[in-house]
Design a protein around this motif. Structure first.
Motif, PDB file in Angstrom:
ATOM      1  N   GLN A 279       0.981  -1.164   0.071  1.00  0.00           N
ATOM      2  CA  GLN A 279       0.139   0.172  -0.214  1.00  0.00           C
ATOM      3  C   GLN A 279       0.820   1.353   0.209  1.00  0.00           C
ATOM      4  OE1 GLN A 279      -2.762  -0.172   3.305  1.00  0.00           O
ATOM      5  NE2 GLN A 279      -3.836  -1.998   2.334  1.00  0.00           N
ATOM      6  N   ALA A 280       2.095   1.134   0.266  1.00  0.00           N
ATOM      7  CA  ALA A 280       2.811   2.332   0.684  1.00  0.00           C
ATOM      8  C   ALA A 280       3.348   2.815  -1.002  1.00  0.00           C
ATOM      9  CB  ALA A 280       4.167   2.011   1.239  1.00  0.00           C
ATOM     10  N   ARG A 281       3.296   1.856  -1.752  1.00  0.00           N
ATOM     11  CA  ARG A 281       3.524   2.432  -3.316  1.00  0.00           C
ATOM     12  C   ARG A 281       2.403   3.176  -3.879  1.00  0.00           C
ATOM     13  NH1 ARG A 281       5.432  -2.007  -7.007  1.00  0.00           N
ATOM     14  NH2 ARG A 281       5.909  -0.303  -8.224  1.00  0.00           N
ATOM     15  N   LEU A 282       1.386   2.962  -3.210  1.00  0.00           N
ATOM     16  CA  LEU A 282      -0.044   3.982  -3.596  1.00  0.00           C
ATOM     17  C   LEU A 282       0.076   5.332  -3.026  1.00  0.00           C
ATOM     18  CD1 LEU A 282      -2.405   0.906  -3.699  1.00  0.00           C
ATOM     19  CD2 LEU A 282      -0.902   1.393  -5.490  1.00  0.00           C
ATOM     20  N   LYS A 283       0.298   6.357  -3.507  1.00  0.00           N
ATOM     21  CA  LYS A 283       0.780   7.326  -2.712  1.00  0.00           C
ATOM     22  C   LYS A 283      -0.616   8.103  -2.113  1.00  0.00           C
ATOM     23  CE  LYS A 283       5.035   7.123  -2.998  1.00  0.00           C
ATOM     24  NZ  LYS A 283       5.647   6.408  -2.097  1.00  0.00           N
ATOM     25  N   ARG A 284      -1.639   8.066  -3.149  1.00  0.00           N
ATOM     26  CA  ARG A 284      -2.800   8.953  -2.652  1.00  0.00           C
ATOM     27  C   ARG A 284      -3.540   7.882  -1.676  1.00  0.00           C
ATOM     28  NH1 ARG A 284      -6.269   9.407  -7.772  1.00  0.00           N
ATOM     29  NH2 ARG A 284      -5.186   7.610  -8.089  1.00  0.00           N
ATOM     30  N   LEU A 285      -3.584   6.600  -1.753  1.00  0.00           N
ATOM     31  CA  LEU A 285      -3.956   5.670  -0.685  1.00  0.00           C
ATOM     32  C   LEU A 285      -3.238   5.828   0.745  1.00  0.00           C
ATOM     33  CD1 LEU A 285      -6.244   3.443  -0.018  1.00  0.00           C
ATOM     34  CD2 LEU A 285      -4.366   2.093  -0.574  1.00  0.00           C
ATOM     35  N   ALA A 286      -2.022   5.879   0.574  1.00  0.00           N
ATOM     36  CA  ALA A 286      -1.151   6.280   1.744  1.00  0.00           C
ATOM     37  C   ALA A 286      -1.504   7.212   2.474  1.00  0.00           C
ATOM     38  CB  ALA A 286       0.376   6.056   1.319  1.00  0.00           C
ATOM     39  N   ASP A 287      -1.952   8.419   2.068  1.00  0.00           N
ATOM     40  CA  ASP A 287      -2.220   9.505   2.621  1.00  0.00           C
ATOM     41  C   ASP A 287      -3.601   9.476   3.417  1.00  0.00           C
ATOM     42  OD1 ASP A 287      -0.012  10.877   1.862  1.00  0.00           O
ATOM     43  OD2 ASP A 287      -1.069  11.778   0.011  1.00  0.00           O
ATOM     44  N   MET A 288      -4.383   8.452   2.969  1.00  0.00           N
ATOM     45  CA  MET A 288      -5.743   8.350   3.814  1.00  0.00           C
ATOM     46  C   MET A 288      -5.772   7.312   4.835  1.00  0.00           C
ATOM     47  SD  MET A 288      -8.177   8.415   0.293  1.00  0.00           S
ATOM     48  CE  MET A 288      -9.715   8.950   1.441  1.00  0.00           C
ATOM     49  N   VAL A 289      -4.936   6.242   4.859  1.00  0.00           N
ATOM     50  CA  VAL A 289      -4.840   5.468   6.020  1.00  0.00           C
ATOM     51  C   VAL A 289      -3.537   5.634   6.918  1.00  0.00           C
ATOM     52  CG1 VAL A 289      -5.487   3.405   4.220  1.00  0.00           C
ATOM     53  CG2 VAL A 289      -3.209   4.127   4.656  1.00  0.00           C
ATOM     54  N   LEU A 290      -3.932   5.071   8.178  1.00  0.00           N
ATOM     55  CA  LEU A 290      -3.109   5.293   9.194  1.00  0.00           C
ATOM     56  C   LEU A 290      -1.903   4.748   8.981  1.00  0.00           C
ATOM     57  CD1 LEU A 290      -5.452   5.078  12.299  1.00  0.00           C
ATOM     58  CD2 LEU A 290      -4.597   7.078  11.182  1.00  0.00           C
ATOM     59  N   SER A 291      -1.877   3.521   8.559  1.00  0.00           N
ATOM     60  CA  SER A 291      -0.600   2.666   8.284  1.00  0.00           C
ATOM     61  C   SER A 291      -0.468   2.143   6.799  1.00  0.00           C
ATOM     62  CB  SER A 291      -0.487   1.657   9.147  1.00  0.00           C
ATOM     63  OG  SER A 291       0.535   0.716   9.005  1.00  0.00           O
ATOM     64  N   ALA A 292       0.140   2.286   6.288  1.00  0.00           N
ATOM     65  CA  ALA A 292       0.290   1.841   4.752  1.00  0.00           C
ATOM     66  C   ALA A 292       1.188   0.670   4.633  1.00  0.00           C
ATOM     67  CB  ALA A 292       0.532   2.863   3.558  1.00  0.00           C
ATOM     68  N   ASP A 293       1.397  -0.249   5.426  1.00  0.00           N
ATOM     69  CA  ASP A 293       2.290  -1.320   5.589  1.00  0.00           C
ATOM     70  C   ASP A 293       1.802  -2.617   5.113  1.00  0.00           C
ATOM     71  OD1 ASP A 293       0.758  -1.647   7.598  1.00  0.00           O
ATOM     72  OD2 ASP A 293       2.492  -2.180   8.972  1.00  0.00           O
ATOM     73  N   ARG A 294       0.305  -2.708   4.775  1.00  0.00           N
ATOM     74  CA  ARG A 294      -0.352  -3.801   4.220  1.00  0.00           C
ATOM     75  C   ARG A 294       0.020  -4.072   2.790  1.00  0.00           C
ATOM     76  NH1 ARG A 294      -4.295  -3.258   8.192  1.00  0.00           N
ATOM     77  NH2 ARG A 294      -2.903  -2.816  10.258  1.00  0.00           N
ATOM     78  N   GLU A 295      -0.388  -5.430   2.410  1.00  0.00           N
ATOM     79  CA  GLU A 295      -0.125  -5.872   1.009  1.00  0.00           C
ATOM     80  C   GLU A 295      -1.685  -5.876   0.411  1.00  0.00           C
ATOM     81  OE1 GLU A 295       2.569  -6.927  -0.599  1.00  0.00           O
ATOM     82  OE2 GLU A 295       3.868  -6.069   0.981  1.00  0.00           O
ATOM     83  N   VAL A 296      -1.594  -5.742  -0.745  1.00  0.00           N
ATOM     84  CA  VAL A 296      -2.934  -5.769  -1.687  1.00  0.00           C
ATOM     85  C   VAL A 296      -2.884  -6.789  -2.760  1.00  0.00           C
ATOM     86  CG1 VAL A 296      -4.475  -4.567  -3.287  1.00  0.00           C
ATOM     87  CG2 VAL A 296      -3.151  -3.329  -1.618  1.00  0.00           C
ATOM     88  N   GLU A 297      -3.662  -7.914  -2.211  1.00  0.00           N
ATOM     89  CA  GLU A 297      -3.622  -9.074  -3.169  1.00  0.00           C
ATOM     90  C   GLU A 297      -4.168  -8.732  -4.503  1.00  0.00           C
ATOM     91  OE1 GLU A 297      -4.929 -12.598  -1.433  1.00  0.00           O
ATOM     92  OE2 GLU A 297      -4.097 -12.233   0.449  1.00  0.00           O
ATOM     93  N   VAL A 298      -3.568  -8.877  -5.700  1.00  0.00           N
ATOM     94  CA  VAL A 298      -4.423  -8.381  -7.019  1.00  0.00           C
ATOM     95  C   VAL A 298      -4.165  -9.627  -8.019  1.00  0.00           C
ATOM     96  CG1 VAL A 298      -3.827  -6.732  -8.984  1.00  0.00           C
ATOM     97  CG2 VAL A 298      -3.340  -6.093  -6.644  1.00  0.00           C
TER      98      VAL A 298
END
Length: 177
Positions: free
Chosen positions: A27-46
């Motif tokens: 999630q840290a690679r998704l900059k706009r999303l990282a600004d909306m969450v408290l912690s962007a250390d999770r993985e997104v399964e695609v």
């Protein structure tokens, strides 16, 4: 199975060869999303599946996403995990004039050039899944508002007392008769 999505995908090549991509994106690679969450250390399964949709007569894809977003509850102000599992179906077109008769649940992507980045698609879809006011149903407020039942009880007592008091205009009623 690769655990990493390609940085760029050629959609037409992928459709012609019925490509199937499975991977994870932090999630840290998704900059706009990282600004909306408290912690962007999770993985997104695609999961991305490309194919030619014969019914619609367009090159198409199906993208499935699964992750947990770390959000702040607007009721208790505590962090909580918000589970997201979504699926989006999209088509590729070179001219927007061709899409008039498409169903409303189909996403339309304009083919501007050769290769596209799937990270933009992933981020856009996850941003649509973030609630406007996230609330964790399992959390409760740290305080209880006890004043509301007291106000209702006092109003009821005042109304009952008003019925018990003699009407000051009763004397005038007697004079009128």
């Amino acid at each position: 199975m690769f655990d990493k999505l390609p940085e760029l995908i050629d959609p037409i090549y992928s459709v012609n060869h019925n490509k199937h991509f499975v991977g994870r994106v932090n999630q840290a690679r998704l900059k706009r999303l990282a600004d909306m969450v408290l912690s962007a250390d999770r993985e997104v399964e695609v999961q991305l599946d490309f194919y030619y949709d014969r019914a619609l007569r367009f090159p198409a894809f199906v993208m499935k996403l699964k992750t947990n977003l770390n959000l702040q509850c607007q009721r208790s102000l505590k962090p909580f995990d918000y589970a997201v599992e979504t699926e989006v179906k999209g088509i590729f077109t070179e001219s927007m004039a061709l899409i008039d008769d498409l169903p409303a649940d189909i996403e339309v992507y304009d083919l501007e050039g050769g290769k596209v980045s799937p990270l933009g698609w992933i981020e856009d879809e996850l941003l649509l899944c973030v609630p406007i006011a996230p609330i964790d149903e399992q959390n409760s407020m740290d305080y209880e508002n006890d004043s509301i039942p007291d106000v209702v009880a006092k109003e009821t007592v005042l109304q009952e007392e008003a019925f018990k008091k003699p009407n000051p205009f009763a004397v005038l009623q007697g004079l009128k008769k």
